[in-house]
Motif scaffolding. Sequence first.
Motif, short mmCIF file in Angstrom:
data_model
loop_
_atom_site.label_atom_id
_atom_site.label_comp_id
_atom_site.label_asym_id
_atom_site.label_seq_id
_atom_site.Cartn_x
_atom_site.Cartn_y
_atom_site.Cartn_z
N ARG A 96 0.98 -1.26 -0.04
CA ARG A 96 -0.02 -0.16 -0.04
C ARG A 96 0.79 1.29 -0.06
O ARG A 96 0.57 2.36 -0.75
CB ARG A 96 -0.87 0.21 1.29
CG ARG A 96 -1.81 1.07 1.12
CD ARG A 96 -2.64 1.34 2.49
NE ARG A 96 -3.89 2.25 2.44
CZ ARG A 96 -3.38 3.65 2.56
NH1 ARG A 96 -2.09 4.04 2.63
NH2 ARG A 96 -4.47 4.68 2.59
N ASN A 97 1.98 1.31 0.74
CA ASN A 97 2.82 2.51 1.01
C ASN A 97 3.97 2.53 -0.01
O ASN A 97 4.80 3.37 0.09
CB ASN A 97 3.31 2.77 2.28
CG ASN A 97 4.05 1.53 2.94
OD1 ASN A 97 3.69 0.38 2.30
ND2 ASN A 97 4.33 1.58 3.90
N ASP A 98 3.90 1.59 -1.09
CA ASP A 98 4.66 1.74 -2.19
C ASP A 98 4.44 2.96 -3.16
O ASP A 98 3.36 3.27 -3.18
CB ASP A 98 4.73 0.45 -3.14
CG ASP A 98 5.63 -0.75 -2.35
OD1 ASP A 98 6.42 -0.50 -1.45
OD2 ASP A 98 5.38 -1.92 -2.62
N PRO A 99 5.51 3.58 -3.48
CA PRO A 99 5.26 4.84 -4.58
C PRO A 99 4.52 4.20 -5.73
O PRO A 99 5.13 3.05 -6.17
CB PRO A 99 6.60 5.42 -4.76
CG PRO A 99 7.28 5.07 -3.44
CD PRO A 99 6.89 3.70 -3.20
N ALA A 103 3.47 9.58 -4.04
CA ALA A 103 3.97 9.63 -2.59
C ALA A 103 3.85 8.34 -1.87
O ALA A 103 4.36 8.06 -0.81
CB ALA A 103 3.52 10.67 -1.86
N GLY A 104 2.96 7.20 -2.42
CA GLY A 104 2.54 6.04 -1.53
C GLY A 104 1.78 6.20 -0.36
O GLY A 104 1.72 5.43 0.54
N THR A 105 0.88 7.39 -0.40
CA THR A 105 0.21 7.63 0.80
C THR A 105 -1.56 7.48 0.73
O THR A 105 -2.20 7.60 1.50
CB THR A 105 0.34 9.34 1.20
OG1 THR A 105 -0.06 9.86 0.05
CG2 THR A 105 1.53 9.52 1.63
#
Length: 328
Positions: free
Chosen positions: A227-230, A260-262
Amino acid sequence: MRIVSGMRPTGKLHLGHYLGVLQNWIRLQNDNDCHFFVADWHALSTSYEDKLNLRLLGKELVKDWIAAGIDPHKTTLFVQSAVKEHAELYVLLNMITPLGWLERNPTYKDQLAQMQHKEIHTAGFLTYPVLQAADIILYQADLVPIGEDQKPHLEITREIVRRFHHLFGCEVFKEPKELLTETARLPGLDGRKMSKSYNNAIFLSDTPDEVWAKLKVAKTDTQRVRRNDPGNPDVCLVFEYHKALSDDTVVERVNEECRAGTIGCFDCKKLCAQSIDRLLEPMHERRTQLDDAAVDAVIEAGNAAAKEEAAATMERANQAVFEISCNV
Protein backbone atom coordinates in the motif's frame (compact mmCIF):
# COMPACT_ATOMS: atom_id res chain seq x y z
CA MET A 1 -26.18 24.89 -37.87
CA ARG A 2 -27.94 21.68 -38.86
CA ILE A 3 -26.20 18.74 -37.20
CA VAL A 4 -27.03 15.08 -37.93
CA SER A 5 -25.72 12.06 -36.05
CA GLY A 6 -26.91 8.57 -35.16
CA MET A 7 -26.20 5.62 -32.90
CA ARG A 8 -26.80 1.92 -33.46
CA PRO A 9 -29.19 0.16 -31.02
CA THR A 10 -27.10 -2.91 -30.23
CA GLY A 11 -27.35 -2.93 -26.42
CA LYS A 12 -26.94 -0.96 -23.23
CA LEU A 13 -24.89 2.23 -23.31
CA HIS A 14 -21.71 2.48 -21.24
CA LEU A 15 -19.38 5.23 -20.04
CA GLY A 16 -17.48 5.11 -23.32
CA HIS A 17 -20.65 6.04 -25.20
CA TYR A 18 -21.31 8.90 -22.82
CA LEU A 19 -17.83 10.39 -23.07
CA GLY A 20 -17.38 9.64 -26.76
CA VAL A 21 -20.79 10.72 -28.10
CA LEU A 22 -23.49 11.84 -25.69
CA GLN A 23 -21.46 14.44 -23.83
CA ASN A 24 -20.79 16.15 -27.15
CA TRP A 25 -24.43 15.88 -28.29
CA ILE A 26 -25.59 17.50 -25.05
CA ARG A 27 -23.28 20.44 -25.66
CA LEU A 28 -24.23 20.80 -29.34
CA GLN A 29 -27.99 20.77 -28.78
CA ASN A 30 -27.94 24.15 -27.02
CA ASP A 31 -26.80 26.20 -30.03
CA ASN A 32 -27.66 24.09 -33.08
CA ASP A 33 -30.51 22.38 -34.92
CA CYS A 34 -29.73 18.76 -34.03
CA HIS A 35 -31.19 15.61 -35.56
CA PHE A 36 -30.20 12.46 -33.64
CA PHE A 37 -31.45 9.11 -34.89
CA VAL A 38 -31.57 5.45 -33.92
CA ALA A 39 -29.54 3.76 -36.68
CA ASP A 40 -31.38 0.45 -36.66
CA TRP A 41 -30.74 -0.36 -40.34
CA HIS A 42 -27.04 0.23 -39.71
CA ALA A 43 -27.18 -2.26 -36.84
CA LEU A 44 -28.20 -4.93 -39.33
CA SER A 45 -25.01 -4.39 -41.35
CA THR A 46 -22.96 -6.23 -38.71
CA SER A 47 -25.56 -7.79 -36.37
CA TYR A 48 -28.10 -9.28 -38.76
CA GLU A 49 -27.46 -12.76 -37.32
CA ASP A 50 -27.85 -11.72 -33.67
CA LYS A 51 -31.66 -11.74 -33.65
CA LEU A 52 -31.82 -8.39 -31.84
CA ASN A 53 -35.15 -6.87 -30.91
CA LEU A 54 -34.24 -3.65 -32.67
CA ARG A 55 -37.59 -1.97 -31.99
CA LEU A 56 -37.24 -2.47 -28.24
CA LEU A 57 -33.52 -1.66 -28.23
CA GLY A 58 -34.20 1.52 -30.19
CA LYS A 59 -36.75 2.66 -27.63
CA GLU A 60 -34.34 1.91 -24.77
CA LEU A 61 -31.64 3.85 -26.60
CA VAL A 62 -33.84 6.95 -26.77
CA LYS A 63 -34.57 6.56 -23.05
CA ASP A 64 -30.84 6.52 -22.33
CA TRP A 65 -30.33 9.62 -24.47
CA ILE A 66 -32.98 11.57 -22.62
CA ALA A 67 -31.75 10.30 -19.25
CA ALA A 68 -28.21 11.40 -20.13
CA GLY A 69 -29.38 14.93 -20.89
CA ILE A 70 -30.58 15.04 -24.51
CA ASP A 71 -33.59 17.37 -24.54
CA PRO A 72 -36.36 16.28 -26.95
CA HIS A 73 -37.66 19.85 -26.94
CA LYS A 74 -34.36 21.07 -28.41
CA THR A 75 -33.61 18.15 -30.73
CA THR A 76 -35.33 15.91 -33.25
CA LEU A 77 -35.07 12.30 -32.07
CA PHE A 78 -36.23 9.66 -34.55
CA VAL A 79 -35.81 6.09 -35.78
CA GLN A 80 -34.06 5.56 -39.10
CA SER A 81 -36.29 2.73 -40.34
CA ALA A 82 -39.45 4.75 -39.61
CA VAL A 83 -38.44 7.23 -42.32
CA LYS A 84 -38.50 5.18 -45.52
CA GLU A 85 -36.87 7.99 -47.49
CA HIS A 86 -33.54 6.81 -46.02
CA ALA A 87 -33.92 3.57 -47.97
CA GLU A 88 -35.19 5.37 -51.08
CA LEU A 89 -32.22 7.71 -51.23
CA TYR A 90 -29.87 4.82 -50.38
CA VAL A 91 -31.08 3.02 -53.53
CA LEU A 92 -30.53 6.06 -55.73
CA LEU A 93 -27.06 6.70 -54.35
CA ASN A 94 -26.08 3.03 -54.73
CA MET A 95 -26.84 3.32 -58.44
CA ILE A 96 -24.16 5.98 -58.94
CA THR A 97 -21.49 5.11 -56.34
CA PRO A 98 -18.41 3.45 -57.88
CA LEU A 99 -17.55 0.11 -56.29
CA GLY A 100 -13.90 1.09 -55.98
CA TRP A 101 -14.75 3.97 -53.62
CA LEU A 102 -16.27 1.50 -51.18
CA GLU A 103 -13.65 -1.22 -51.49
CA ARG A 104 -10.82 1.26 -50.89
CA ASN A 105 -12.48 2.67 -47.78
CA PRO A 106 -9.89 2.11 -44.97
CA THR A 107 -12.63 1.68 -42.36
CA TYR A 108 -14.12 -1.17 -44.40
CA LYS A 109 -10.78 -2.98 -44.54
CA ASP A 110 -10.09 -2.43 -40.84
CA GLN A 111 -13.47 -3.74 -39.74
CA LEU A 112 -13.18 -6.81 -41.95
CA ALA A 113 -9.91 -7.59 -40.18
CA GLN A 114 -11.25 -6.88 -36.70
CA MET A 115 -14.54 -8.77 -37.09
CA GLN A 116 -13.34 -12.05 -38.53
CA HIS A 117 -15.60 -13.90 -36.08
CA LYS A 118 -18.64 -12.56 -37.98
CA GLU A 119 -19.85 -13.14 -41.51
CA ILE A 120 -19.95 -9.57 -42.79
CA HIS A 121 -18.98 -10.07 -46.42
CA THR A 122 -22.38 -8.72 -47.42
CA ALA A 123 -23.62 -6.02 -49.76
CA GLY A 124 -25.09 -4.21 -46.77
CA PHE A 125 -21.75 -3.99 -45.00
CA LEU A 126 -19.86 -2.93 -48.12
CA THR A 127 -22.39 -0.17 -48.88
CA TYR A 128 -22.68 1.00 -45.26
CA PRO A 129 -21.08 4.37 -46.22
CA VAL A 130 -23.75 4.91 -48.90
CA LEU A 131 -26.55 4.50 -46.38
CA GLN A 132 -24.62 6.78 -44.05
CA ALA A 133 -24.41 9.36 -46.83
CA ALA A 134 -28.18 9.14 -47.33
CA ASP A 135 -28.75 9.61 -43.59
CA ILE A 136 -26.72 12.82 -43.60
CA ILE A 137 -27.67 14.57 -46.83
CA LEU A 138 -31.37 13.73 -46.53
CA TYR A 139 -31.55 16.42 -43.83
CA GLN A 140 -29.19 18.90 -45.50
CA ALA A 141 -26.67 18.60 -42.67
CA ASP A 142 -24.12 21.38 -42.32
CA LEU A 143 -21.95 19.51 -39.83
CA VAL A 144 -21.45 15.91 -38.73
CA PRO A 145 -19.70 15.29 -35.40
CA ILE A 146 -17.05 12.63 -35.97
CA GLY A 147 -13.70 11.44 -34.72
CA GLU A 148 -10.53 11.54 -36.82
CA ASP A 149 -10.96 7.87 -37.79
CA GLN A 150 -14.35 8.55 -39.41
CA LYS A 151 -13.11 11.19 -41.85
CA PRO A 152 -12.91 8.74 -44.80
CA HIS A 153 -16.62 7.97 -44.45
CA LEU A 154 -17.59 11.62 -44.57
CA GLU A 155 -15.32 12.24 -47.55
CA ILE A 156 -17.16 9.45 -49.41
CA THR A 157 -20.40 11.28 -48.60
CA ARG A 158 -19.07 14.48 -50.12
CA GLU A 159 -17.82 12.63 -53.20
CA ILE A 160 -21.24 11.03 -53.68
CA VAL A 161 -22.91 14.45 -53.44
CA ARG A 162 -20.55 15.91 -56.06
CA ARG A 163 -21.11 12.93 -58.38
CA PHE A 164 -24.89 13.22 -58.04
CA HIS A 165 -24.80 16.93 -58.86
CA HIS A 166 -22.46 16.32 -61.82
CA LEU A 167 -24.57 13.51 -63.29
CA PHE A 168 -27.97 15.12 -62.92
CA GLY A 169 -27.09 18.79 -63.13
CA CYS A 170 -29.00 19.80 -60.00
CA GLU A 171 -27.70 21.13 -56.69
CA VAL A 172 -29.97 19.04 -54.46
CA PHE A 173 -27.82 18.37 -51.40
CA LYS A 174 -25.46 20.26 -49.14
CA GLU A 175 -21.91 19.00 -48.83
CA PRO A 176 -21.57 18.31 -45.10
CA LYS A 177 -18.43 19.28 -43.23
CA GLU A 178 -16.88 17.36 -40.36
CA LEU A 179 -17.10 18.65 -36.84
CA LEU A 180 -14.02 17.01 -35.40
CA THR A 181 -14.51 16.30 -31.73
CA GLU A 182 -11.86 15.47 -29.20
CA THR A 183 -13.35 12.86 -26.95
CA ALA A 184 -12.02 11.04 -23.93
CA ARG A 185 -11.26 7.48 -24.97
CA LEU A 186 -12.04 5.47 -21.87
CA PRO A 187 -10.56 1.96 -21.87
CA GLY A 188 -12.45 -1.03 -20.57
CA LEU A 189 -11.77 -2.42 -17.12
CA ASP A 190 -9.27 -4.90 -18.59
CA GLY A 191 -7.41 -2.30 -20.64
CA ARG A 192 -9.00 -3.21 -23.95
CA LYS A 193 -11.63 -1.15 -25.79
CA MET A 194 -14.73 -0.76 -23.61
CA SER A 195 -17.36 -3.13 -24.99
CA LYS A 196 -20.22 -5.24 -23.68
CA SER A 197 -18.86 -8.14 -25.74
CA TYR A 198 -15.63 -8.03 -23.70
CA ASN A 199 -17.57 -7.87 -20.42
CA ASN A 200 -15.38 -4.92 -19.37
CA ALA A 201 -17.84 -2.01 -19.40
CA ILE A 202 -19.50 0.16 -16.79
CA PHE A 203 -23.01 0.80 -18.09
CA LEU A 204 -24.98 4.00 -17.63
CA SER A 205 -27.66 1.90 -15.93
CA ASP A 206 -25.27 0.32 -13.36
CA THR A 207 -26.12 0.80 -9.68
CA PRO A 208 -23.46 1.96 -7.16
CA ASP A 209 -23.03 -1.66 -6.03
CA GLU A 210 -22.52 -2.82 -9.62
CA VAL A 211 -20.05 0.00 -10.31
CA TRP A 212 -18.00 -0.90 -7.24
CA ALA A 213 -18.06 -4.63 -7.96
CA LYS A 214 -16.56 -3.95 -11.39
CA LEU A 215 -14.12 -1.23 -10.36
CA LYS A 216 -12.58 -3.03 -7.39
CA VAL A 217 -11.09 -5.71 -9.67
CA ALA A 218 -9.81 -3.22 -12.29
CA LYS A 219 -6.12 -3.20 -13.16
CA THR A 220 -3.79 -0.75 -11.40
CA ASP A 221 -0.01 -0.26 -11.37
CA THR A 222 1.28 -3.85 -11.40
CA GLN A 223 4.66 -2.73 -10.03
CA ARG A 224 3.07 -1.47 -6.83
CA VAL A 225 3.02 -4.36 -4.36
CA ARG A 226 2.38 -2.80 -0.93
CA ARG A 227 0.00 0.00 0.00
CA ASN A 228 2.72 2.49 0.87
CA ASP A 229 4.89 1.72 -2.16
CA PRO A 230 5.16 4.75 -4.50
CA GLY A 231 2.95 4.21 -7.52
CA ASN A 232 2.86 5.49 -11.11
CA PRO A 233 -0.59 6.86 -12.07
CA ASP A 234 0.52 7.14 -15.70
CA VAL A 235 0.31 3.35 -16.10
CA CYS A 236 -2.82 2.90 -13.96
CA LEU A 237 -6.15 2.27 -15.67
CA VAL A 238 -8.12 3.64 -12.71
CA PHE A 239 -6.29 6.95 -13.02
CA GLU A 240 -7.53 7.15 -16.63
CA TYR A 241 -11.05 6.99 -15.20
CA HIS A 242 -10.21 9.69 -12.68
CA LYS A 243 -8.92 12.02 -15.39
CA ALA A 244 -12.10 11.52 -17.44
CA LEU A 245 -14.67 11.56 -14.64
CA SER A 246 -13.35 13.05 -11.39
CA ASP A 247 -13.06 16.69 -10.33
CA ASP A 248 -9.68 18.36 -10.83
CA THR A 249 -9.07 18.43 -7.09
CA VAL A 250 -9.57 14.66 -6.85
CA VAL A 251 -7.34 14.03 -9.87
CA GLU A 252 -4.58 16.17 -8.37
CA ARG A 253 -4.90 14.49 -5.00
CA VAL A 254 -4.77 10.97 -6.43
CA ASN A 255 -1.82 11.87 -8.66
CA GLU A 256 0.24 13.28 -5.77
CA GLU A 257 -0.69 10.72 -3.11
CA CYS A 258 -0.24 7.72 -5.39
CA ARG A 259 3.27 8.83 -6.33
CA ALA A 260 4.05 9.44 -2.65
CA GLY A 261 2.58 6.10 -1.57
CA THR A 262 0.11 7.75 0.83
CA ILE A 263 -3.07 6.44 -0.81
CA GLY A 264 -3.75 2.80 -1.54
CA CYS A 265 -5.38 1.36 -4.62
CA PHE A 266 -8.51 0.43 -2.66
CA ASP A 267 -9.08 4.01 -1.50
CA CYS A 268 -8.24 5.34 -4.96
CA LYS A 269 -10.87 3.07 -6.49
CA LYS A 270 -13.41 4.16 -3.86
CA LEU A 271 -12.90 7.79 -4.87
CA CYS A 272 -13.29 6.81 -8.52
CA ALA A 273 -16.51 4.90 -7.80
CA GLN A 274 -17.89 7.99 -6.06
CA SER A 275 -17.14 10.11 -9.12
CA ILE A 276 -18.90 7.63 -11.39
CA ASP A 277 -21.90 7.42 -9.08
CA ARG A 278 -22.22 11.22 -9.05
CA LEU A 279 -22.33 11.19 -12.85
CA LEU A 280 -24.83 8.34 -13.11
CA GLU A 281 -27.21 9.27 -10.29
CA PRO A 282 -29.09 12.04 -12.15
CA MET A 283 -29.33 9.79 -15.20
CA HIS A 284 -30.97 7.08 -13.11
CA GLU A 285 -33.35 9.61 -11.62
CA ARG A 286 -34.38 10.97 -15.02
CA ARG A 287 -34.82 7.46 -16.41
CA THR A 288 -37.21 6.42 -13.63
CA GLN A 289 -39.38 9.39 -14.56
CA LEU A 290 -39.68 8.28 -18.19
CA ASP A 291 -42.69 6.11 -18.95
CA ASP A 292 -43.12 4.22 -22.21
CA ALA A 293 -45.98 6.42 -23.40
CA ALA A 294 -43.90 9.59 -23.06
CA VAL A 295 -40.96 8.05 -24.93
CA ASP A 296 -43.27 6.74 -27.66
CA ALA A 297 -44.68 10.26 -28.06
CA VAL A 298 -41.17 11.73 -28.41
CA ILE A 299 -40.24 9.15 -31.06
CA GLU A 300 -43.51 9.57 -32.98
CA ALA A 301 -43.13 13.35 -33.05
CA GLY A 302 -39.50 13.05 -34.14
CA ASN A 303 -40.36 10.51 -36.84
CA ALA A 304 -43.06 12.82 -38.22
CA ALA A 305 -40.76 15.86 -38.28
CA ALA A 306 -37.93 13.89 -39.87
CA LYS A 307 -40.23 12.37 -42.49
CA GLU A 308 -41.55 15.79 -43.52
CA GLU A 309 -38.01 17.06 -44.15
CA ALA A 310 -36.89 13.84 -45.81
CA ALA A 311 -39.88 13.83 -48.17
CA ALA A 312 -39.07 17.35 -49.34
CA THR A 313 -35.47 16.38 -50.11
CA MET A 314 -36.54 13.20 -51.92
CA GLU A 315 -38.98 15.14 -54.07
CA ARG A 316 -36.10 17.24 -55.38
CA ALA A 317 -33.79 14.22 -55.72
CA ASN A 318 -36.37 12.21 -57.69
CA GLN A 319 -37.13 15.15 -59.93
CA ALA A 320 -33.42 15.53 -60.66
CA VAL A 321 -33.02 11.82 -61.48
CA PHE A 322 -36.26 11.02 -63.31
CA GLU A 323 -37.21 14.34 -64.85
CA ILE A 324 -33.73 15.87 -65.22
CA SER A 325 -35.21 19.00 -63.70
CA CYS A 326 -34.32 21.23 -60.77
CA ASN A 327 -37.68 22.99 -60.56
CA VAL A 328 -39.38 22.11 -57.29
